[in-house]
Design a protein around this motif. Structure first.
Motif, PDB file in Angstrom:
ATOM      1  N   ILE A 107       0.827  -1.203   0.000  1.00 34.51           N
ATOM      2  CA  ILE A 107       0.000   0.000   0.000  1.00 34.51           C
ATOM      3  C   ILE A 107       0.863   1.256   0.000  1.00 34.51           C
ATOM      4  CG2 ILE A 107      -0.140   0.252   2.517  1.00 34.51           C
ATOM      5  CD1 ILE A 107      -2.893   0.945  -0.108  1.00 34.51           C
ATOM      6  N   GLY A 108       2.184   1.087   0.235  1.00 40.26           N
ATOM      7  CA  GLY A 108       3.070   2.243   0.342  1.00 40.26           C
ATOM      8  C   GLY A 108       3.068   3.149  -0.872  1.00 40.26           C
ATOM      9  N   ASP A 109       3.262   2.573  -2.068  1.00 33.19           N
ATOM     10  CA  ASP A 109       3.340   3.384  -3.290  1.00 33.19           C
ATOM     11  C   ASP A 109       2.035   4.125  -3.598  1.00 33.19           C
ATOM     12  OD1 ASP A 109       5.974   2.758  -3.644  1.00 33.19           O
ATOM     13  OD2 ASP A 109       5.613   1.129  -5.059  1.00 33.19           O
ATOM     14  N   PRO A 110       0.853   3.468  -3.510  1.00 30.05           N
ATOM     15  CA  PRO A 110      -0.390   4.228  -3.728  1.00 30.05           C
ATOM     16  C   PRO A 110      -0.554   5.395  -2.761  1.00 30.05           C
ATOM     17  CG  PRO A 110      -0.843   1.886  -3.884  1.00 30.05           C
ATOM     18  CD  PRO A 110       0.577   2.015  -3.421  1.00 30.05           C
ATOM     19  N   LEU A 111      -0.177   5.198  -1.504  1.00 27.91           N
ATOM     20  CA  LEU A 111      -0.288   6.295  -0.539  1.00 27.91           C
ATOM     21  C   LEU A 111       0.640   7.454  -0.910  1.00 27.91           C
ATOM     22  CD1 LEU A 111      -0.523   4.472   2.927  1.00 27.91           C
ATOM     23  CD2 LEU A 111      -2.313   5.753   1.752  1.00 27.91           C
ATOM     24  N   VAL A 112       1.843   7.119  -1.364  1.00 28.73           N
ATOM     25  CA  VAL A 112       2.784   8.172  -1.773  1.00 28.73           C
ATOM     26  C   VAL A 112       2.197   8.988  -2.919  1.00 28.73           C
ATOM     27  CG1 VAL A 112       5.002   8.594  -2.893  1.00 28.73           C
ATOM     28  CG2 VAL A 112       4.875   7.041  -0.949  1.00 28.73           C
ATOM     29  N   HIS A 113       1.625   8.322  -3.917  1.00 29.76           N
ATOM     30  CA  HIS A 113       1.023   9.021  -5.051  1.00 29.76           C
ATOM     31  C   HIS A 113      -0.085   9.962  -4.587  1.00 29.76           C
ATOM     32  CE1 HIS A 113       3.031   7.415  -8.539  1.00 29.76           C
ATOM     33  NE2 HIS A 113       2.833   6.169  -8.154  1.00 29.76           N
ATOM     34  N   LEU A 114      -0.929   9.487  -3.675  1.00 29.84           N
ATOM     35  CA  LEU A 114      -2.061  10.299  -3.235  1.00 29.84           C
ATOM     36  C   LEU A 114      -1.608  11.494  -2.400  1.00 29.84           C
ATOM     37  CD1 LEU A 114      -4.632   7.490  -2.347  1.00 29.84           C
ATOM     38  CD2 LEU A 114      -4.707   9.067  -4.280  1.00 29.84           C
ATOM     39  N   VAL A 164      -2.452   4.124  -8.924  1.00 32.96           N
ATOM     40  CA  VAL A 164      -3.052   4.010  -7.600  1.00 32.96           C
ATOM     41  C   VAL A 164      -4.256   3.080  -7.642  1.00 32.96           C
ATOM     42  CG1 VAL A 164      -4.374   5.265  -5.847  1.00 32.96           C
ATOM     43  CG2 VAL A 164      -2.255   6.241  -6.735  1.00 32.96           C
ATOM     44  N   LYS A 165      -5.148   3.345  -8.587  1.00 28.08           N
ATOM     45  CA  LYS A 165      -6.371   2.551  -8.676  1.00 28.08           C
ATOM     46  C   LYS A 165      -6.056   1.091  -8.990  1.00 28.08           C
ATOM     47  CE  LYS A 165     -10.960   2.594 -10.784  1.00 28.08           C
ATOM     48  NZ  LYS A 165     -11.875   3.316 -11.689  1.00 28.08           N
ATOM     49  N   ARG A 166      -5.111   0.865  -9.904  1.00 22.49           N
ATOM     50  CA  ARG A 166      -4.776  -0.504 -10.295  1.00 22.49           C
ATOM     51  C   ARG A 166      -4.132  -1.268  -9.139  1.00 22.49           C
ATOM     52  NH1 ARG A 166      -2.138   0.676 -14.404  1.00 22.49           N
ATOM     53  NH2 ARG A 166       0.001   0.516 -13.642  1.00 22.49           N
ATOM     54  N   HIS A 219      -6.725  -2.045  -6.511  1.00 24.60           N
ATOM     55  CA  HIS A 219      -7.581  -3.128  -7.000  1.00 24.60           C
ATOM     56  C   HIS A 219      -6.877  -4.469  -6.877  1.00 24.60           C
ATOM     57  CE1 HIS A 219      -8.584  -5.843 -10.446  1.00 24.60           C
ATOM     58  NE2 HIS A 219      -9.758  -5.771  -9.847  1.00 24.60           N
ATOM     59  N   ASP A 220      -5.574  -4.512  -7.169  1.00 26.97           N
ATOM     60  CA  ASP A 220      -4.813  -5.752  -7.049  1.00 26.97           C
ATOM     61  C   ASP A 220      -4.795  -6.266  -5.619  1.00 26.97           C
ATOM     62  OD1 ASP A 220      -4.294  -5.675  -9.729  1.00 26.97           O
ATOM     63  OD2 ASP A 220      -2.274  -4.842  -9.530  1.00 26.97           O
ATOM     64  N   LEU A 221      -4.975  -5.369  -4.664  1.00 32.81           N
ATOM     65  CA  LEU A 221      -5.027  -5.754  -3.251  1.00 32.81           C
ATOM     66  C   LEU A 221      -6.440  -6.128  -2.818  1.00 32.81           C
ATOM     67  CD1 LEU A 221      -2.693  -3.021  -1.710  1.00 32.81           C
ATOM     68  CD2 LEU A 221      -2.185  -5.448  -1.960  1.00 32.81           C
ATOM     69  N   GLY A 222      -7.376  -6.111  -3.756  1.00 34.42           N
ATOM     70  CA  GLY A 222      -8.754  -6.436  -3.415  1.00 34.42           C
ATOM     71  C   GLY A 222      -9.501  -5.278  -2.786  1.00 34.42           C
ATOM     72  N   GLY A 223      -9.018  -4.061  -2.995  1.00 33.69           N
ATOM     73  CA  GLY A 223      -9.642  -2.894  -2.389  1.00 33.69           C
ATOM     74  C   GLY A 223     -10.221  -1.943  -3.413  1.00 33.69           C
ATOM     75  N   THR A 242     -10.454   8.098  -0.245  1.00 36.62           N
ATOM     76  CA  THR A 242     -10.719   7.023   0.708  1.00 36.62           C
ATOM     77  C   THR A 242     -10.340   5.689   0.090  1.00 36.62           C
ATOM     78  OG1 THR A 242     -12.530   8.260   1.737  1.00 36.62           O
ATOM     79  CG2 THR A 242     -12.472   5.887   2.112  1.00 36.62           C
ATOM     80  N   ILE A 243      -9.471   4.960   0.786  1.00 34.27           N
ATOM     81  CA  ILE A 243      -9.042   3.630   0.353  1.00 34.27           C
ATOM     82  C   ILE A 243      -9.642   2.605   1.302  1.00 34.27           C
ATOM     83  CG2 ILE A 243      -7.068   2.100  -0.010  1.00 34.27           C
ATOM     84  CD1 ILE A 243      -5.349   4.575  -0.462  1.00 34.27           C
TER      85      ILE A 243
END
Length: 680
Positions: free
Chosen positions: A388-395, A497-499, A502-506, A521-522
């Protein structure tokens, strides 16, 4: 006796990266005009430990670099040096440099030596020293230290020296690099053979070292064992007079002891984030281990009880057998939960990287930003944490760059010149929810829609709700930035981020109030290993639908079923047209009936789009252990994994998002969107 020190490298690197996190965190909060003693001591201790460890394991470049850094910190804590803001930034840069050096040593790769030398030179200038190369440093000393011809060293290891992974022979070889060495071993404490313990050290040494190097250079060789030995260093002067020096730097020892008492359980578990690699180890709270051991004990007792029935079974004991099986089920479930708890870590490990990110990027963009963190103790699975680290950084970068306005713009809008970004984590409905909220300008929907029409993502004149417009920012290559920079503007990031989520099931959602700010919101599952699922049947096949994706299940009514554009079928549910996806057609399996009249429909949702899965029957709900299909076979469209059911059969786990994409590819999705827009 020689010990392979490489077996301890993993622990050294892990603890060193933790030390860098401590240094970075304290430096970001440091008041350079009036630095607190406790904060400086924490930074100093972390640098001191890295220096000692790197010296012990032979990472001499790291030792040399950290020595200069430690010297500057020592002058600050002793009051001899007043820090400036530029020097705090230099210390932060030094932390980054050390992180690169440690990563290179761990991964056995090359480090940018010119960059390291540049930063080390800046540190030496901050100390008021004339920068010199390493050879000159090693051979230079003040007149008091180097006037003699060498050193007499008395080295008496404690018995546990070998158990800490240290080897005197290696230290003696390092001393040989300074000059000629004469070694005398003492056997006074050697026990009788029958009482000899191979893991104990009974020897001591007297060493005579002929060299011009100063005492500090010699002491560095023994620094990592200073708590596991008695060490005396005597200078041999030209007139044969000796001066005995103290065995330890008492000030450093006092700081270390104070920090040991203060930190207690400060050391954290998994250090991925900043080190740039996933940790292969994890530290676990002792309470979790105790609970796991207790559960294993309960399981053994239950197994013993059930074993008695097998020896001499009597039908009269069937009730007791059933009770035992129920007890086994409870024990197994509790054991499973306890094992999963071992992998659960507080999300603070992901959050800890953001103070530095906000500090650096805010300064680069000349924006004033305050970061607020809450819910840091919220736990989730280690695997989810690492991904989840990279998506959070992007956001967060998106909030800094696009969300928070420049100070003058904020003041003109009646806001404080300092913007706020708030990261909050909490549990909700068996999932973890992470909010990234900012009080910036919000999304400019008119501008987003205009850009989407220009790119052909949206048709001219098409009516979209505010939420649909907000979701356009997740399209690949979509960006409203006027200028392309190294921070943003290329249209990459939000689709990633979205991809990834989604790969994490979220799922990820965005809400925005123009002029007031935005909230991303994630929602993620707590673990990727176990899934709460609904079992469904299609013909003779059993599939599993994640419960998180299911909105409702219903018995279909023939009058609510309609066809559009030929093949596409929809179901009218409370004025909303839900596309029908026949699973037997998707997976090419037989089914009980192809008629939709009075059939079963499981309504699921992903990425803001609903679809109805036409099935033959609804079975039980249960937790299932996920097995990767891609790892063991290959990636299958519409399937996210597999599991083994209680009867030994294999059931496929449906990927709802992928199924919706399949519908979009094979049905008239535009016609359905038009119908729903008119209904809205």
């Amino acid at each position: 006796m020689s010990i392979d020190l490489s077996q301890f490298h993993g622990v050294f690197f892990e603890e060193s990266f933790e030390g860098l996190e401590i240094m970075e965190s304290e430096l970001l909060d440091l008041d350079f005009k009036n630095p607190g003693e406790e904060e400086i001591n924490k930074i100093f201790r972390a640098a001191h430990s890295i220096k000692g460890g790197s010296g012990s394991f032979g990472f001499n470049e790291i030792t040399s670099f950290t020595h200069v850094l430690e010297t500057l910190l020592d002058e600050v804590r002793s009051g001899k040096h007043q820090l400036t803001q530029n020097e705090v930034n230099l210390l932060l840069t030094s932390v980054d440099c050390l992180r690169d050096m440690l990563s290179a040593a761990r991964d056995k790769t090359e480090v940018d030596e010119a960059h390291v030398l540049s930063i080390q030179t800046d540190l030496e200038k901050a100390l008021g020293q004339t920068p010199t190369d390493k050879k000159e440093d090693d051979s230079s000393s003040d007149s008091e230290d180097s006037s003699g011809t060498g050193w007499q060293i008395k080295f008496i290891p404690h018995h546990n020296l070998f158990q800490t992974g240290n080897d005197p022979l290696r230290m003696f070889r390092e001393l040989e690099e300074f000059g000629e060495i004469i070694t005398t071993v003492k056997l006074d404490n050697l026990p009788p053979f029958d009482k000899y313990d191979m893991e104990e050290c009974y020897l001591s040494w007297d060493l005579t070292l002929t060299t011009d190097v100063n005492e500090d250079s010699i002491r560095e060789v023994f620094e990592w064992v200073e708590d596991e030995c008695d060490l005396t260093i005597t200078k041999i002067s030209s007139n044969n007079e000796s001066n005995v020096t103290t065995t330890e730097d008492e000030t450093i020892k006092e700081v270390e002891q104070t920090e040991d008492r203060r930190s207690g359980d400060r050391r954290k578990t998994d250090r991925r984030g900043s080190s740039g690699s996933e940790s292969s180890s994890i530290r676990v709270n002792i309470d979790k281990i105790d609970s796991l051991i207790n559960m294993v004990g309960e399981l053994v007792i239950t197994q013993s009880m059930l074993g008695q029935f097998g020896e001499d079974f009597d039908i009269k004991n069937i009730d007791k057998l059933n009770d035992g099986l129920k007890q086994l089920e409870r024990n197994t479930r509790e054991l499973q939960e306890n094992v999963m708890q071992i992998r659960m870590l507080p999300i603070s490990f992901s959050f800890n990287r953001f103070p530095r990110l906000v500090h650096d990027l805010g300064s680069k963009l000349n924006k004033k930003i305050e970061l607020k963190l809450s819910g840091e103790s919220t736990e989730l699975d280690k695997t989810v944490m690492e991904k989840i680290g990279d998506p959070l950084v992007h956001l967060v970068r998106n909030s800094i760059d696009h969300g928070i306005e420049m100070p003058e713009a904020r003041v003109a809008a009646g806001k404080s010149e300092t913007g706020t970004i708030h990261l909050n984590a909490y549990h909700e409905g068996g999932n973890i929810v992470i909010d990234i909220e900012d009080d910036g300008a919000g999304l400019n929907r008119e501008r987003i829609l205009k850009k989407a029409i220009e790119r052909g993502i949206v048709k001219e004149g098409e009516m979209l709700s505010d939420n649909k417009i907000n979701e356009l920012i997740f399209h690949a290559g979509f960006s409203t930035a006027e200028v392309v920079s190294d921070v943003s503007g290329r249209g990459v990031g939000m689709d990633v981020v979205k991809r990834n989520i989604h790969d994490l099931g979220g799922v990820v959602e965005v809400k925005s109030d123009e002029g007031k700010g935005s909230t991303f919101t994630i929602r993620l599952p707590l673990t990727l290993a176990i899934l709460d699922g609904q079992l469904i049947r299609v013909g003779s096949q059993t599939y599993i639908v994640p419960l998180i994706s299911i909105i409702e299940s219903l018995q279909m009514k023939s009058e609510s079923t309609k066809s559009i554009a030929g093949d596409a079928e929809v179901y009218c549910l409370r004025e909303d047209y839900i596309p029908i996806l026949r699973l037997h057609s998707v997976f090419n399996v037989s089914c009980d009936s192809t008629s939709l009249d009075n059939g079963l429909l499981v309504v699921v949702e992903a990425e803001g789009q609903k679809v109805g899965l036409f099935v033959d029957d609804l079975l039980a709900q249960q937790q299932v252990v996920i097995k990767s299909l891609e790892t063991n076979y290959k990636k299958i469209e519409g399937i996210s994994g597999a599991t083994i059911l209680g009867d030994g059969t294999v059931a496929m786990i449906l990927d709802v998002s992928s199924l919706i994409n399949l519908y979009r590819e094979h049905a008239d999705y535009d016609a359905l969107s038009a119908i729903n827009n008119r209904a809205a």
